[in-house]
Motif scaffolding. Structure first.
Motif, PDB file in Angstrom:
ATOM      1  N   GLU A  31       0.817  -1.214   0.000  1.00 38.85           N
ATOM      2  CA  GLU A  31       0.000   0.000   0.000  1.00 38.85           C
ATOM      3  C   GLU A  31       0.850   1.262   0.000  1.00 38.85           C
ATOM      4  OE1 GLU A  31      -3.368   0.609  -0.279  1.00 38.85           O
ATOM      5  OE2 GLU A  31      -3.285  -1.487  -0.908  1.00 38.85           O
ATOM      6  N   ARG A  32       1.979   1.226   0.702  1.00 38.47           N
ATOM      7  CA  ARG A  32       2.784   2.429   0.912  1.00 38.47           C
ATOM      8  C   ARG A  32       3.820   2.675  -0.183  1.00 38.47           C
ATOM      9  NH1 ARG A  32       5.986   1.464   5.600  1.00 38.47           N
ATOM     10  NH2 ARG A  32       7.770   1.282   4.242  1.00 38.47           N
ATOM     11  N   GLU A  67       1.878   5.010  -7.299  1.00 42.06           N
ATOM     12  CA  GLU A  67       0.890   5.319  -6.258  1.00 42.06           C
ATOM     13  C   GLU A  67      -0.120   6.343  -6.764  1.00 42.06           C
ATOM     14  OE1 GLU A  67       0.613   3.502  -3.532  1.00 42.06           O
ATOM     15  OE2 GLU A  67       2.356   2.419  -4.255  1.00 42.06           O
ATOM     16  N   LYS A  74      -2.465   4.606  -9.092  1.00 44.00           N
ATOM     17  CA  LYS A  74      -3.385   3.767  -8.330  1.00 44.00           C
ATOM     18  C   LYS A  74      -4.540   4.593  -7.751  1.00 44.00           C
ATOM     19  CE  LYS A  74      -2.101   1.656  -4.527  1.00 44.00           C
ATOM     20  NZ  LYS A  74      -1.330   0.876  -3.568  1.00 44.00           N
TER      21      LYS A  74
END
Length: 174
Positions: free
Chosen positions: A9-10, A164, A167
């Motif tokens: 996620e990060r 990211e 996403k």
């Protein structure tokens, strides 16, 4: 496992390096999930063992127990490679292009020394992972290698940041 999920996620680049470490850890323990989970606190052990068991089974099924990478990790490389192509083709990301062209001489040099069929992105990850392994073994990393890794790391960091953004639906390409 929580660490992998949090990293995914990060920071996708850190996640991939972590998962490659997990693959090697599984190999080092002969695919024994119980042994791998034994070093965790009792209250975490069951979940951790299940996670390792699933990964061990996938590695056996996919034929990567001796070498290679799980398909889930190959998919990450493929997604990053596709995004890399989109970013290079776009006129909206000059800083990304600059970081790539700064890393390109090192990528070309590494490609000449290794598997010439893998993507530039995978070459970069292999370089980072190789240096990580050297450092874990407390082996010396030359100044030239350290400089190359710094440039490659900066490039991959930028790619991971764009990943990211993509996403989250915040990335616009031409």
């Amino acid at each position: 496992m929580n660490v992998a999920a949090a990293l995914k996620e990060r920071n996708i680049a850190e996640y991939l390096i972590y998962m490659w470490q997990v693959e090697d850890l599984i190999r080092a323990h002969g695919g024994n999930a119980e042994q791998l989970a034994a070093r965790y606190p009792e209250e975490q052990r069951e979940g951790v063992e299940e996670w390792y068991t699933n990964l061990c089974n996938m590695m056996r099924t996919e034929g990567v127990m001796q070498q290679g990478h799980l398909q889930i990790n190959k998919n990450v490389i493929q997604n990053l490679t596709e995004l890399h192509g989109l970013l290079l083709a776009s006129t909206k990301y000059p800083f990304y292009n600059a970081a790539y062209f700064k890393a390109l001489p090192f990528i070309v040099e590494l490609r000449q020394k290794g598997d010439q069929t893998i993507s530039e992105i995978e070459i970069c990850f292999e370089a980072l992972y190789g240096v990580l392994l050297l450092r874990l073994q407390q082996k010396e990393v030359s100044q030239g290698t350290a400089k190359a890794i710094e440039v490659i790391s900066n490039f991959l960091s930028l790619l991971a940041n764009y990943y990211e953004k993509d996403k989250r639906g915040e990335l616009e390409v031409d």
